[in-house]
Design a protein around this motif. Structure first.
Motif, PDB file in Angstrom:
ATOM      1  N   LYS A 106      55.049  16.078  57.929  1.00  0.00           N
ATOM      2  CA  LYS A 106      55.722  17.372  58.086  1.00  0.00           C
ATOM      3  C   LYS A 106      56.968  17.483  57.218  1.00  0.00           C
ATOM      4  N   GLU A 107      57.519  16.323  56.779  1.00  0.00           N
ATOM      5  CA  GLU A 107      58.710  16.401  55.937  1.00  0.00           C
ATOM      6  C   GLU A 107      58.398  16.978  54.561  1.00  0.00           C
ATOM      7  N   ALA A 108      57.090  16.998  54.187  1.00  0.00           N
ATOM      8  CA  ALA A 108      56.736  17.575  52.881  1.00  0.00           C
ATOM      9  C   ALA A 108      57.003  19.070  52.851  1.00  0.00           C
ATOM     10  N   ARG A 109      56.803  19.729  53.976  1.00  0.00           N
ATOM     11  CA  ARG A 109      57.078  21.164  54.092  1.00  0.00           C
ATOM     12  C   ARG A 109      56.374  21.976  53.021  1.00  0.00           C
ATOM     13  N   LYS A 110      55.161  21.614  52.692  1.00  0.00           N
ATOM     14  CA  LYS A 110      54.395  22.388  51.717  1.00  0.00           C
ATOM     15  C   LYS A 110      53.566  23.436  52.436  1.00  0.00           C
ATOM     16  N   ALA A 111      53.545  24.629  51.908  1.00  0.00           N
ATOM     17  CA  ALA A 111      52.741  25.702  52.486  1.00  0.00           C
ATOM     18  C   ALA A 111      51.335  25.658  51.917  1.00  0.00           C
ATOM     19  N   ILE A 112      50.342  25.851  52.761  1.00  0.00           N
ATOM     20  CA  ILE A 112      48.977  25.985  52.291  1.00  0.00           C
ATOM     21  C   ILE A 112      48.790  27.410  51.769  1.00  0.00           C
ATOM     22  N   PRO A 113      48.385  27.577  50.506  1.00  0.00           N
ATOM     23  CA  PRO A 113      48.151  28.936  50.006  1.00  0.00           C
ATOM     24  C   PRO A 113      47.115  29.654  50.867  1.00  0.00           C
ATOM     25  N   SER A 114      47.505  30.752  51.496  1.00  0.00           N
ATOM     26  CA  SER A 114      46.618  31.474  52.409  1.00  0.00           C
ATOM     27  C   SER A 114      46.301  32.871  51.909  1.00  0.00           C
ATOM     28  N   HIS A 115      46.450  33.064  50.613  1.00  0.00           N
ATOM     29  CA  HIS A 115      46.081  34.351  50.023  1.00  0.00           C
ATOM     30  C   HIS A 115      45.515  34.110  48.626  1.00  0.00           C
ATOM     31  N   ALA A 116      44.714  35.035  48.195  1.00  0.00           N
ATOM     32  CA  ALA A 116      44.188  35.012  46.831  1.00  0.00           C
ATOM     33  C   ALA A 116      44.908  36.067  46.007  1.00  0.00           C
ATOM     34  N   TYR A 117      44.860  35.899  44.720  1.00  0.00           N
ATOM     35  CA  TYR A 117      45.348  36.915  43.791  1.00  0.00           C
ATOM     36  C   TYR A 117      44.149  37.576  43.117  1.00  0.00           C
ATOM     37  N   LEU A 118      44.294  38.831  42.804  1.00  0.00           N
ATOM     38  CA  LEU A 118      43.333  39.501  41.947  1.00  0.00           C
ATOM     39  C   LEU A 118      44.109  39.928  40.704  1.00  0.00           C
ATOM     40  N   CYS A 119      43.913  39.178  39.628  1.00  0.00           N
ATOM     41  CA  CYS A 119      44.643  39.397  38.380  1.00  0.00           C
ATOM     42  C   CYS A 119      43.897  40.442  37.556  1.00  0.00           C
ATOM     43  N   VAL A 120      44.539  41.556  37.286  1.00  0.00           N
ATOM     44  CA  VAL A 120      43.889  42.683  36.618  1.00  0.00           C
ATOM     45  C   VAL A 120      44.525  42.892  35.249  1.00  0.00           C
ATOM     46  N   GLY A 121      43.678  42.899  34.211  1.00  0.00           N
ATOM     47  CA  GLY A 121      44.136  43.153  32.860  1.00  0.00           C
ATOM     48  C   GLY A 121      43.284  44.211  32.192  1.00  0.00           C
ATOM     49  N   ARG A 122      43.891  44.938  31.268  1.00  0.00           N
ATOM     50  CA  ARG A 122      43.175  45.976  30.523  1.00  0.00           C
ATOM     51  C   ARG A 122      43.171  45.635  29.038  1.00  0.00           C
ATOM     52  N   LYS A 123      42.034  45.865  28.402  1.00  0.00           N
ATOM     53  CA  LYS A 123      41.884  45.598  26.969  1.00  0.00           C
ATOM     54  C   LYS A 123      42.370  46.820  26.190  1.00  0.00           C
ATOM     55  N   THR A 124      43.686  46.942  26.081  1.00  0.00           N
ATOM     56  CA  THR A 124      44.266  48.134  25.459  1.00  0.00           C
ATOM     57  C   THR A 124      44.385  48.016  23.948  1.00  0.00           C
ATOM     58  N   LEU A 125      44.378  46.791  23.426  1.00  0.00           N
ATOM     59  CA  LEU A 125      44.579  46.522  21.998  1.00  0.00           C
ATOM     60  C   LEU A 125      45.976  46.953  21.540  1.00  0.00           C
ATOM     61  N   ARG A 126      46.903  47.087  22.492  1.00  0.00           N
ATOM     62  CA  ARG A 126      48.269  47.488  22.147  1.00  0.00           C
ATOM     63  C   ARG A 126      48.991  46.311  21.511  1.00  0.00           C
ATOM     64  N   GLN A 127      49.691  46.561  20.440  1.00  0.00           N
ATOM     65  CA  GLN A 127      50.398  45.510  19.728  1.00  0.00           C
ATOM     66  C   GLN A 127      51.631  45.045  20.512  1.00  0.00           C
ATOM     67  N   GLY A 128      51.922  43.763  20.393  1.00  0.00           N
ATOM     68  CA  GLY A 128      53.161  43.238  20.973  1.00  0.00           C
ATOM     69  C   GLY A 128      53.063  42.758  22.402  1.00  0.00           C
ATOM     70  N   VAL A 129      51.885  42.849  23.027  1.00  0.00           N
ATOM     71  CA  VAL A 129      51.771  42.438  24.431  1.00  0.00           C
ATOM     72  C   VAL A 129      51.948  40.935  24.569  1.00  0.00           C
ATOM     73  N   LYS A 130      51.281  40.153  23.704  1.00  0.00           N
ATOM     74  CA  LYS A 130      51.420  38.697  23.770  1.00  0.00           C
ATOM     75  C   LYS A 130      52.873  38.270  23.569  1.00  0.00           C
ATOM     76  N   GLU A 131      53.518  38.876  22.597  1.00  0.00           N
ATOM     77  CA  GLU A 131      54.907  38.513  22.279  1.00  0.00           C
ATOM     78  C   GLU A 131      55.830  38.861  23.442  1.00  0.00           C
ATOM     79  N   MET A 132      55.547  39.956  24.129  1.00  0.00           N
ATOM     80  CA  MET A 132      56.370  40.390  25.244  1.00  0.00           C
ATOM     81  C   MET A 132      56.418  39.347  26.353  1.00  0.00           C
ATOM     82  N   PHE A 133      55.306  38.606  26.523  1.00  0.00           N
ATOM     83  CA  PHE A 133      55.205  37.656  27.628  1.00  0.00           C
ATOM     84  C   PHE A 133      55.238  36.203  27.157  1.00  0.00           C
ATOM     85  N   SER A 134      55.578  35.977  25.892  1.00  0.00           N
ATOM     86  CA  SER A 134      55.656  34.597  25.413  1.00  0.00           C
ATOM     87  C   SER A 134      56.903  33.932  25.993  1.00  0.00           C
ATOM     88  N   LEU A 135      56.737  32.674  26.385  1.00  0.00           N
ATOM     89  CA  LEU A 135      57.840  31.924  26.992  1.00  0.00           C
ATOM     90  C   LEU A 135      58.399  30.899  26.007  1.00  0.00           C
TER      91      LEU A 135
END
Length: 284
Positions: free
Chosen positions: A255-284
């Motif tokens: 119990k000292e680990a205190r890790k939460a079990i992920p109890s939800h899913a994500y639905l990742c939605v993307g659109r193929k817009t072909l808009r320039q600069g999207v990759k650069e906007m989110f580059s880390l």
């Protein structure tokens, strides 16, 4: 070919298919007139994950979630595909909603179950003006033309089957669910997302279900999936949270680990817009 069912540790030599719960010839007919589909949906979507499924294939995609996403991101007669088709829930639902669905899976057993499910619904799919077909194929080489599909809704294998010694979908070589660890899994996931991008039309939408992993090192698969979508060219469009409740689960371990079990899913939605600069906007 054999498949181990979740939680049982037993092989299921022949997966069974039972008649489903779809009963109305007007399945989904009035959904597009619902008030909540006239505006943008909230980002947290609630569904019942405790209903009975009509087949014994593991890791089902919720029918109501499939229905809502198909209605939200496609129109009647649009082309919908699922490259991780599993037991065919998404593509059969697409056909029942008047879309032309095609599903692929590297596991022939999955295609066998999907074909049986589609055949049992064929009269309803025909009445809706839709179609549903299935084919054995590797998601890294989807047998569809470039820029040919309107919408992709899919759920790659993830979770307890990755790096598991005794739990897997099939014995088929190349199945992503048989990845020995996430170092192997993530490059193949990116290659799959790249193929999905290739197949979609301009302004086509992909919605990919994913859930974080909390066993051992925490792996934020939802965020990783969205970033991989951006890296191959998708413009991020939405990220839905789907709680997996009501579930009665409590974490094991110290119990000292205190890790939460992920109890939800994500639905990742993307659109193929072909808009320039999207990759650069989110580059880390």
């Amino acid at each position: 070919m054999s498949l181990k069912a979740f939680g049982s540790g037993k092989h299921v030599e022949k997966l069974s298919y039972k008649r489903p719960i779809y009963v109305a010839a007007t399945y989904g007919q009035a959904m597009e007139d619902r008030p909540d589909f006239r505006k943008s949906p909230f980002s947290v979507l609630q569904y019942n994950f405790r209903f009975i499924y009509p087949d014994s294939y593991p890791a089902k995609f919720n029918r109501e979630l499939a229905q809502d996403m198909i209605l939200l991101y496609s129109k009647p007669q649009d082309k919908v595909f699922d490259p991780f088709v599993g037991s065919g829930e998404i593509i059969v639902t697409a056909g029942l909603l008047g879309r032309h669905g095609v599903g692929f899976d590297i596991n022939p057993t999955a295609i066998e179950i999907s074909n049986a499910k589609a055949a049992d619904h064929q009269h309803l799919i025909d009445a809706a003006g839709g179609s549903a077909r299935f084919e054995v194929a590797d998601v890294r080489k989807i047998p569809l033309d470039d820029n040919s599909q309107d919408f992709c809704l899919t759920s790659p294998p993830f979770g307890t089957i990755i790096d598991a010694k005794h739990l897997k979908y099939s014995d088929v070589d190349g199945c992503l669910g048989n990845s020995k660890d996430y170092h192997d899994f993530l490059p193949d996931l990116r290659a799959s997302i790249k193929e999905i991008y290739r197949v979609l039309k301009k302004n086509g939408v992909a919605a990919i279900e994913m859930r974080d992993r909390g066993k051992g090192v925490f792996i934020p698969l939802g965020a990783i999936t969205m970033m991989q979508m951006v890296q191959v060219g998708f413009e991020p469009w939405a990220m839905f949270i789907v709680p997996w409740s009501p579930y009665s689960m409590w974490p094991y371990g110290p119990k000292e680990a205190r890790k939460a079990i992920p109890s939800h899913a994500y639905l990742c939605v993307g659109r193929k817009t072909l808009r320039q600069g999207v990759k650069e906007m989110f580059s880390l």
